[in-house]
Design an enzyme around this catalytic site. Structure first.
Site, PDB file in Angstrom:
ATOM      1  N   GLU A  86      -2.273   8.338  -3.828  1.00 19.18           N
ATOM      2  CA  GLU A  86      -2.695   8.083  -5.201  1.00 19.18           C
ATOM      3  C   GLU A  86      -4.150   8.495  -5.423  1.00 19.18           C
ATOM      4  O   GLU A  86      -4.966   8.409  -4.504  1.00 19.18           O
ATOM      5  CB  GLU A  86      -2.462   6.625  -5.579  1.00 19.18           C
ATOM      6  N   ARG A 139       0.860  -1.178   0.000  1.00 15.66           N
ATOM      7  CA  ARG A 139       0.000   0.000   0.000  1.00 15.66           C
ATOM      8  C   ARG A 139       0.890   1.220   0.000  1.00 15.66           C
ATOM      9  O   ARG A 139       1.969   1.214   0.580  1.00 15.66           O
ATOM     10  CB  ARG A 139      -0.947   0.012   1.221  1.00 15.66           C
ATOM     11  N   HIS A 146      -0.565   1.480 -10.413  1.00 14.80           N
ATOM     12  CA  HIS A 146      -1.279   0.490  -9.604  1.00 14.80           C
ATOM     13  C   HIS A 146      -1.803  -0.656 -10.488  1.00 14.80           C
ATOM     14  O   HIS A 146      -3.006  -0.912 -10.566  1.00 14.80           O
ATOM     15  CB  HIS A 146      -2.430   1.140  -8.834  1.00 14.80           C
TER      16      HIS A 146
END
Length: 317
Positions: A264, A235, A282
């Site tokens: 993000e 993460r 991602h």
């Protein structure tokens, strides 16, 4: 039962959900707003949220007695949901473990190779018309085979990364985990945090949440070799981006490969300007088969709840 899916999912998942539930699809890419979070808990029996849909303690406090019985999270990571607050409000929470393991491990290896061998930099050079032919000392990178990898977090994904590194590239595997691992499943040594951070390549594979927020800070980065490369597929907020940028700019480590970011989709301009950093948007689980499997696993949890059975991937506070 009335179901809200908060983001567009693969067609196969949407069709299966529509066949079983009174489905409302929020066909957008942005995360739920504060009002939408409240309305989701108020107006739907079941909700299938995903990354960024922040069901915080404040959201549950505002909701009072929610209509929602289950948040069937699309994804293995659930640090955007306050599970304890959900349970206190009478809302169960599930996730989709297992379905993401191999795809995420593959991305970790991609980031290791891309950063070590300067592949992103090389492609940018070629596309810009700046490549003038092969040369013996052109764009020399770092050899991967036979090096040491330190894996921070040795759950399903950490072990899958270790297998690829050891059996695919002959790498020595060391790992740090918050609990003892009796059987790593391959030749690997459990070591302290500092020793794992001192490997040639460091891959962060811990869960998100308060316990791991900024685990990789300036102090942790200080354990790394000057030739070390950091990879994060966990993460974004596990890594203190300010500290990482300062470390990279000062040349205290050789590079980084990132698939996730602290805030993000915002990515610091300072990271974008560094050639020794590989940046992916991602993509960890971005394979159709994987996203379908994740969605169908979330649907299994929803169907179980609707039928009065315990969801198979239920989370506890």
């Amino acid at each position: 039962m009335r179901l809200l899916i908060t983001r567009r999912l693969p067609d196969r998942v949407i069709e299966a959900a529509a066949a079983r539930f009174d489905l409302v699809l929020r066909d957008r890419t942005d995360v739920l707003s504060a009002d939408e979070l409240h309305e989701a808990l108020r107006d739907f029996d079941l909700v299938l949220p995903t990354l960024g849909d922040r069901f915080s303690a404040e959201v549950f406090a505002r909701a009072g007695r929610p209509r929602t019985r289950l948040l069937a999270n699309f994804g293995v990571g659930f640090n955007h949901i306050d599970v304890a607050a959900a349970h206190a409000a009478g809302v169960a929470v599930s996730n989709t473990p297992g379905a993401v393991t191999d795809a995420t491990a593959d991305i970790a290896l991609a980031l290791i190779l891309m950063t070590a061998r300067r592949l992103g930099e090389g492609e940018r050079m070629l596309r810009a018309g700046k490549w003038h032919g092969w040369g013996p000392v052109q764009m020399l990178g770092t050899h991967v085979s036979g090096k040491t990898v330190g894996i921070i977090g040795f759950g399903r994904i950490g072990k899958a990364i270790a297998r690829r590194c050891h059996y695919g590239f002959g790498m020595e595997v060391v790992f740090h985990n918050r609990s003892a691992v009796a059987d790593p499943g391959l030749p690997a040594r459990q070591v302290d945090f500092a020793s794992a951070m001192a490997a040639d390549f460091v891959v962060v594979a811990v869960p998100g949440g308060a316990a791991t927020h900024h685990l990789i800070d300036a102090n942790a980065l200080g354990y790394m070799k000057k030739s070390g490369i950091l990879v994060n597929i966990s993460r974004g907020d596990v890594v203190n981006e300010t500290a990482l940028i300062a470390t990279l700019k000062a040349g205290r480590i050789a590079g980084a490969g990132l698939d996730v970011y602290e805030f993000e989709p915002q990515v610091p301009e300072a990271l974008k300007l560094l050639e020794n950093v590989t940046l992916l948007p991602h993509l960890g689980t971005a394979c159709l088969e994987v996203r379908e499997a994740m969605g169908l696993m979330a649907l299994d949890n929803l169907i179980a709840m609707a039928e009065g059975r315990p969801p198979p991937n239920l989370l506890t506070p």
